[in-house]
Design a protein around this motif. Sequence first.
Motif, PDB file in Angstrom:
ATOM      1  N   ALA A 130      35.345  16.133 -21.361  1.00 53.08           N
ATOM      2  CA  ALA A 130      34.883  17.524 -21.303  1.00 53.08           C
ATOM      3  C   ALA A 130      33.929  17.730 -20.132  1.00 53.08           C
ATOM      4  O   ALA A 130      34.013  18.748 -19.417  1.00 53.08           O
ATOM      5  N   ALA A 131      33.038  16.779 -19.908  1.00 50.18           N
ATOM      6  CA  ALA A 131      32.076  16.899 -18.810  1.00 50.18           C
ATOM      7  C   ALA A 131      32.789  16.994 -17.467  1.00 50.18           C
ATOM      8  O   ALA A 131      32.460  17.848 -16.634  1.00 50.18           O
ATOM      9  N   PHE A 132      33.781  16.143 -17.258  1.00 47.21           N
ATOM     10  CA  PHE A 132      34.485  16.154 -15.971  1.00 47.21           C
ATOM     11  C   PHE A 132      35.361  17.385 -15.806  1.00 47.21           C
ATOM     12  O   PHE A 132      35.455  17.939 -14.707  1.00 47.21           O
ATOM     13  N   VAL A 133      35.985  17.840 -16.875  1.00 49.57           N
ATOM     14  CA  VAL A 133      36.786  19.068 -16.787  1.00 49.57           C
ATOM     15  C   VAL A 133      35.890  20.256 -16.457  1.00 49.57           C
ATOM     16  O   VAL A 133      36.200  21.060 -15.564  1.00 49.57           O
ATOM     17  N   LEU A 134      34.768  20.377 -17.151  1.00 49.19           N
ATOM     18  CA  LEU A 134      33.843  21.481 -16.887  1.00 49.19           C
ATOM     19  C   LEU A 134      33.264  21.401 -15.484  1.00 49.19           C
ATOM     20  O   LEU A 134      33.161  22.418 -14.781  1.00 49.19           O
ATOM     21  N   LEU A 135      32.902  20.210 -15.047  1.00 54.44           N
ATOM     22  CA  LEU A 135      32.359  20.051 -13.707  1.00 54.44           C
ATOM     23  C   LEU A 135      33.400  20.411 -12.650  1.00 54.44           C
ATOM     24  O   LEU A 135      33.098  21.099 -11.675  1.00 54.44           O
ATOM     25  N   ALA A 136      34.637  19.982 -12.852  1.00 59.45           N
ATOM     26  CA  ALA A 136      35.710  20.309 -11.909  1.00 59.45           C
ATOM     27  C   ALA A 136      35.939  21.813 -11.822  1.00 59.45           C
ATOM     28  O   ALA A 136      36.125  22.362 -10.729  1.00 59.45           O
ATOM     29  N   GLN A 137      35.889  22.481 -12.946  1.00 64.43           N
ATOM     30  CA  GLN A 137      36.059  23.940 -12.946  1.00 64.43           C
ATOM     31  C   GLN A 137      34.892  24.628 -12.249  1.00 64.43           C
ATOM     32  O   GLN A 137      35.082  25.589 -11.506  1.00 64.43           O
ATOM     33  N   ALA A 138      33.689  24.125 -12.481  1.00 64.31           N
ATOM     34  CA  ALA A 138      32.505  24.718 -11.847  1.00 64.31           C
ATOM     35  C   ALA A 138      32.568  24.586 -10.331  1.00 64.31           C
ATOM     36  O   ALA A 138      32.145  25.484  -9.597  1.00 64.31           O
ATOM     37  N   LEU A 139      33.140  23.481  -9.846  1.00 64.26           N
ATOM     38  CA  LEU A 139      33.187  23.240  -8.410  1.00 64.26           C
ATOM     39  C   LEU A 139      34.201  24.128  -7.690  1.00 64.26           C
ATOM     40  O   LEU A 139      34.244  24.130  -6.459  1.00 64.26           O
ATOM     41  N   LYS A 140      34.960  24.911  -8.424  1.00 66.58           N
ATOM     42  CA  LYS A 140      35.828  25.893  -7.787  1.00 66.58           C
ATOM     43  C   LYS A 140      34.996  26.968  -7.084  1.00 66.58           C
ATOM     44  O   LYS A 140      35.439  27.540  -6.094  1.00 66.58           O
ATOM     45  N   SER A 141      33.808  27.256  -7.616  1.00 65.24           N
ATOM     46  CA  SER A 141      32.999  28.333  -7.050  1.00 65.24           C
ATOM     47  C   SER A 141      31.605  27.899  -6.615  1.00 65.24           C
ATOM     48  O   SER A 141      30.871  28.694  -6.048  1.00 65.24           O
ATOM     49  N   LEU A 142      31.234  26.650  -6.874  1.00 64.20           N
ATOM     50  CA  LEU A 142      29.891  26.180  -6.547  1.00 64.20           C
ATOM     51  C   LEU A 142      29.942  25.014  -5.568  1.00 64.20           C
ATOM     52  O   LEU A 142      30.927  24.264  -5.533  1.00 64.20           O
ATOM     53  N   ASP A 143      28.875  24.828  -4.800  1.00 66.04           N
ATOM     54  CA  ASP A 143      28.787  23.740  -3.827  1.00 66.04           C
ATOM     55  C   ASP A 143      28.580  22.398  -4.526  1.00 66.04           C
ATOM     56  O   ASP A 143      27.778  22.290  -5.460  1.00 66.04           O
ATOM     57  N   VAL A 144      29.266  21.382  -4.037  1.00 62.07           N
ATOM     58  CA  VAL A 144      29.277  20.088  -4.707  1.00 62.07           C
ATOM     59  C   VAL A 144      27.920  19.372  -4.665  1.00 62.07           C
ATOM     60  O   VAL A 144      27.504  18.772  -5.659  1.00 62.07           O
ATOM     61  N   GLY A 145      27.204  19.408  -3.548  1.00 57.39           N
ATOM     62  CA  GLY A 145      25.936  18.668  -3.442  1.00 57.39           C
ATOM     63  C   GLY A 145      24.890  19.099  -4.452  1.00 57.39           C
ATOM     64  O   GLY A 145      24.420  18.280  -5.259  1.00 57.39           O
ATOM     65  N   PRO A 146      24.516  20.374  -4.431  1.00 56.02           N
ATOM     66  CA  PRO A 146      23.514  20.815  -5.410  1.00 56.02           C
ATOM     67  C   PRO A 146      24.003  20.706  -6.857  1.00 56.02           C
ATOM     68  O   PRO A 146      23.227  20.356  -7.744  1.00 56.02           O
ATOM     69  N   VAL A 147      25.283  20.983  -7.091  1.00 54.29           N
ATOM     70  CA  VAL A 147      25.813  20.896  -8.458  1.00 54.29           C
ATOM     71  C   VAL A 147      25.748  19.464  -8.962  1.00 54.29           C
ATOM     72  O   VAL A 147      25.330  19.206 -10.088  1.00 54.29           O
ATOM     73  N   TYR A 148      26.134  18.517  -8.124  1.00 53.67           N
ATOM     74  CA  TYR A 148      26.095  17.117  -8.549  1.00 53.67           C
ATOM     75  C   TYR A 148      24.651  16.684  -8.798  1.00 53.67           C
ATOM     76  O   TYR A 148      24.383  15.934  -9.743  1.00 53.67           O
ATOM     77  N   ALA A 149      23.721  17.148  -7.965  1.00 55.01           N
ATOM     78  CA  ALA A 149      22.312  16.807  -8.176  1.00 55.01           C
ATOM     79  C   ALA A 149      21.819  17.345  -9.513  1.00 55.01           C
ATOM     80  O   ALA A 149      21.148  16.641 -10.265  1.00 55.01           O
ATOM     81  N   VAL A 150      22.162  18.588  -9.807  1.00 52.10           N
ATOM     82  CA  VAL A 150      21.751  19.196 -11.078  1.00 52.10           C
ATOM     83  C   VAL A 150      22.395  18.455 -12.247  1.00 52.10           C
ATOM     84  O   VAL A 150      21.720  18.083 -13.211  1.00 52.10           O
ATOM     85  N   TRP A 151      23.696  18.205 -12.162  1.00 55.33           N
ATOM     86  CA  TRP A 151      24.433  17.553 -13.248  1.00 55.33           C
ATOM     87  C   TRP A 151      23.909  16.136 -13.510  1.00 55.33           C
ATOM     88  O   TRP A 151      23.595  15.780 -14.643  1.00 55.33           O
ATOM     89  N   SER A 152      23.823  15.346 -12.456  1.00 54.86           N
ATOM     90  CA  SER A 152      23.400  13.954 -12.660  1.00 54.86           C
ATOM     91  C   SER A 152      21.916  13.858 -12.997  1.00 54.86           C
ATOM     92  O   SER A 152      21.519  13.072 -13.867  1.00 54.86           O
ATOM     93  N   GLY A 153      21.087  14.667 -12.337  1.00 56.05           N
ATOM     94  CA  GLY A 153      19.651  14.604 -12.581  1.00 56.05           C
ATOM     95  C   GLY A 153      19.264  15.064 -13.969  1.00 56.05           C
ATOM     96  O   GLY A 153      18.542  14.384 -14.698  1.00 56.05           O
TER      97      GLY A 153
END
Length: 108
Positions: A41-64
């Motif tokens: 679920a986490a990876f599916v949601l993250l993949a969908q979010a990255l359709k409209s959001l930048d990967v660097g800040p999103v990954y920082a928020v998600w992992s942090g």
Amino acid sequence: MGIAMVAGAIVSEVIATLSLRASHGLSRPWPTLVVVIGYAAAFVLLAQALKSLDVGPVYAVWSGLGTVGALVGGVLLFGEQLHTATVVGAGLIVFGVAVMYLGGGLAH
């Protein structure tokens, strides 16, 4: 909508990580099932979010925030000990995530 998906990805990842601890080395079936479903679920949601959001800040928020969430969950659910260095480190993670978020934004 992308931010909500990132939030869902964080919650799913934290639940999966805490279930990984509860699975006792993947030897308990129910927590192991939660691990598989939670990470999927986490990876599916993250993949969908990255359709409209930048990967660097999103990954920082998600992992942090996932790291801090797992820390808090470990303390609350498993009685894990907090040490000064751990609290300082978690604070630095949150600060770093905030800097990346504010400096880079999220939407592209």
